[in-house]
Design a protein around this motif. Structure first.
Motif, PDB file in Angstrom:
ATOM      1  N   LEU A 186      -6.263  -2.280 -29.110  1.00 34.24           N
ATOM      2  CA  LEU A 186      -6.214  -1.672 -28.025  1.00 34.24           C
ATOM      3  C   LEU A 186      -6.635  -0.147 -27.681  1.00 34.24           C
ATOM      4  O   LEU A 186      -7.002  -0.448 -26.656  1.00 34.24           O
ATOM      5  N   VAL A 187      -6.641  -0.009 -29.356  1.00 34.87           N
ATOM      6  CA  VAL A 187      -6.855   1.477 -28.796  1.00 34.87           C
ATOM      7  C   VAL A 187      -8.669   1.978 -28.733  1.00 34.87           C
ATOM      8  O   VAL A 187      -8.965   2.170 -28.002  1.00 34.87           O
ATOM      9  N   ASP A 188      -9.471   1.043 -29.817  1.00 31.87           N
ATOM     10  CA  ASP A 188     -10.793   0.410 -29.513  1.00 31.87           C
ATOM     11  C   ASP A 188     -10.648  -0.021 -27.878  1.00 31.87           C
ATOM     12  O   ASP A 188     -12.200   0.628 -27.534  1.00 31.87           O
ATOM     13  N   THR A 189     -10.649  -1.293 -27.323  1.00 29.43           N
ATOM     14  CA  THR A 189     -11.196  -0.649 -25.950  1.00 29.43           C
ATOM     15  C   THR A 189     -10.766  -0.020 -25.321  1.00 29.43           C
ATOM     16  O   THR A 189     -11.376   0.863 -23.924  1.00 29.43           O
ATOM     17  N   GLY A 190      -9.330   1.308 -25.582  1.00 28.80           N
ATOM     18  CA  GLY A 190      -9.166   1.898 -25.131  1.00 28.80           C
ATOM     19  C   GLY A 190     -10.167   3.434 -24.459  1.00 28.80           C
ATOM     20  O   GLY A 190     -10.173   4.168 -23.822  1.00 28.80           O
ATOM     21  N   ARG A 191     -10.528   3.201 -26.285  1.00 32.24           N
ATOM     22  CA  ARG A 191     -11.614   4.553 -26.271  1.00 32.24           C
ATOM     23  C   ARG A 191     -13.111   4.141 -25.650  1.00 32.24           C
ATOM     24  O   ARG A 191     -13.768   4.797 -25.405  1.00 32.24           O
ATOM     25  N   ARG A 192     -13.249   3.193 -24.822  1.00 31.36           N
ATOM     26  CA  ARG A 192     -14.110   2.164 -24.251  1.00 31.36           C
ATOM     27  C   ARG A 192     -13.636   1.710 -22.800  1.00 31.36           C
ATOM     28  O   ARG A 192     -14.386   1.109 -22.224  1.00 31.36           O
ATOM     29  N   SER A 193     -13.063   2.787 -22.357  1.00 34.15           N
ATOM     30  CA  SER A 193     -11.956   2.104 -20.405  1.00 34.15           C
ATOM     31  C   SER A 193     -12.619   1.841 -20.207  1.00 34.15           C
ATOM     32  O   SER A 193     -12.480   1.584 -19.283  1.00 34.15           O
ATOM     33  N   LEU A 194     -13.591   3.031 -19.507  1.00 34.40           N
ATOM     34  CA  LEU A 194     -14.354   2.799 -18.340  1.00 34.40           C
ATOM     35  C   LEU A 194     -15.813   2.103 -18.595  1.00 34.40           C
ATOM     36  O   LEU A 194     -15.907   0.811 -17.635  1.00 34.40           O
TER      37      LEU A 194
END
Length: 393
Positions: free
Chosen positions: A307-315
């Motif tokens: 989830l954190v990895d996804t948040g860091r690539r949220s755009l």
């Protein structure tokens, strides 16, 4: 001026972004359902069975709650960016404001392309517009100015939601671009829907939440969740409770359980919108509590890390959702949105989000940055090499 190294970032905002993308996917999916009439908050009319249950749950927990959360995190990110480039106790300088505006201009360009090519409901451009016009407020505005701005813009938006509970029309879709089979005609419709119907309204609605995000950044609650665990717990309980209680009445109307008189119905849309801001803040606080627990446990598990990895690539993940939805639902592509059940659209949205999580996890393991983040960084900073791997807040 460079982004914060990944290892130095608090995981709470990125965790919130990664989880919020699921809420965004679910909230957006039903807007692609067409040819079923238009009811409350864009859901189809006369919902029954599983569709009524799904719509009620979404209106209580998701709809009108995910976007305030993301806007809050946007404000948090801008405030954090400015703070890292400003000496303690000093106001942000002109160079910092110029950086915020460059970042805003880049977001505006990316969002405009997204809206014109894929989906009129884009909110990235609205963030860019806010950053360009309100850089001074976000980077160095006083607490009074931030509170006043939040109260004013939220009040304005809430008032616009008065007729929401009364929406009932047999139209195929509120967005002609979704039901137009011709590609060029759909693009023309989409441009008008975005520019004249969505951009300014989104900017007004998101400004208040962004201002709240700046205040949260200055309070340090998400950056140091262990220290502020008590405050985060109170905010999470109060915000999420308000969101549930404020969203339930409109959910009952959408599900066909309650048909309030007109005077009461006019209050339900504003109540739903207002408590959505509270829920967004509550969800952000919940992410902070989870991050605080990770500190005590020595780090997140595999799900939390993804989830954190996804948040860091949220755009990138957000734009990927639109690519998937547009490939499936509009009349000018596969046209699967015509008559689609709400529950099926919701499952599709959740599935698309899951795929983005898997891709983001793979990208993190291979040391890659999201393509949209790479473009945003290039437009903001230029081609100068970065001495350390980093991902901008």
């Amino acid at each position: 001026m460079r982004g914060l190294p990944v290892a130095d970032r608090s995981p709470a905002p990125d965790l919130a972004r990664g989880a919020a993308l699921l809420l965004i996917a679910v909230a957006n999916a039903h807007t692609f359902v067409t040819h079923r009439g238009i009811g409350v908050r864009g859901y189809p009319r006369d919902l029954t069975g599983a569709d009524a249950v799904v719509a009620a749950v979404q209106l209580t927990l998701v709809d009108g709650r995910a976007y305030p959360l993301f806007a809050l995190l946007f404000g948090f990110g801008i405030a954090s960016l400015a703070a890292r480039r400003t000496a303690p106790g000093e106001p942000a300088g002109d160079a910092v404001l110029a950086l915020v505006r460059r970042r805003g201009g880049a977001l505006l360009a990316i969002g405009a392309a997204h809206a014109i090519l894929l989906w009129h409901g884009d909110f990235v451009a609205a963030y860019g517009l806010i950053a360009v016009l309100l850089a001074g407020l976000l980077a160095r505005g006083s607490t009074t100015a931030l509170v006043t701005t939040a109260a004013g813009t939220i009040t304005l938006l809430v008032g616009l939601y008065a007729p929401v509970a009364l929406t009932d029309t047999p139209q195929a879709s509120a967005s002609p671009s979704l039901v137009t089979p011709d590609v060029l005609a759909a693009a023309t419709d989409r441009f008008g829907e975005w520019l004249f119907g969505n951009l300014l309204l989104s900017a007004i609605g998101l400004t208040g939440a962004a201002a709240i995000g700046v205040l949260l950044a200055r309070a340090g609650w998400l950056a140091d969740p262990v220290r502020h665990r008590g405050a985060l717990l109170r905010l999470a309980v109060a915000g999420i409770t308000a969101g549930v209680l404020g969203g339930l009445p409109l959910a009952l109307v959408a599900a066909g359980v309650w048909a309030p008189p007109t005077g009461t119905a006019l209050l339900l849309g504003p109540l739903h919108a207002l408590t959505g801001y509270a829920a967004g803040a509550g969800y952000a606080a919940l992410a902070g509590l989870v991050a605080a627990r990770w500190v005590r446990r020595g780090g997140p598990g595999s799900v939390g890390r993804s989830l954190v990895d996804t948040g860091r690539r949220s755009l990138s993940a957000y734009l990927a959702q639109s690519v998937a939805f547009v490939a499936l639902f509009p009349a000018w592509t596969l046209g699967l949105g015509a008559g689609l059940p709400v529950w099926a659209a919701t499952l599709c949205g959740a599935g698309v989000w899951l795929v983005t999580v898997l891709v983001a996890t793979w990208s993190a393991r291979t040391g890659g940055r999201g393509p949209a983040e790479t473009l945003l960084r290039l437009l903001t900073y230029g081609r100068r090499p970065s001495p350390r791997p980093s991902i901008e807040a």
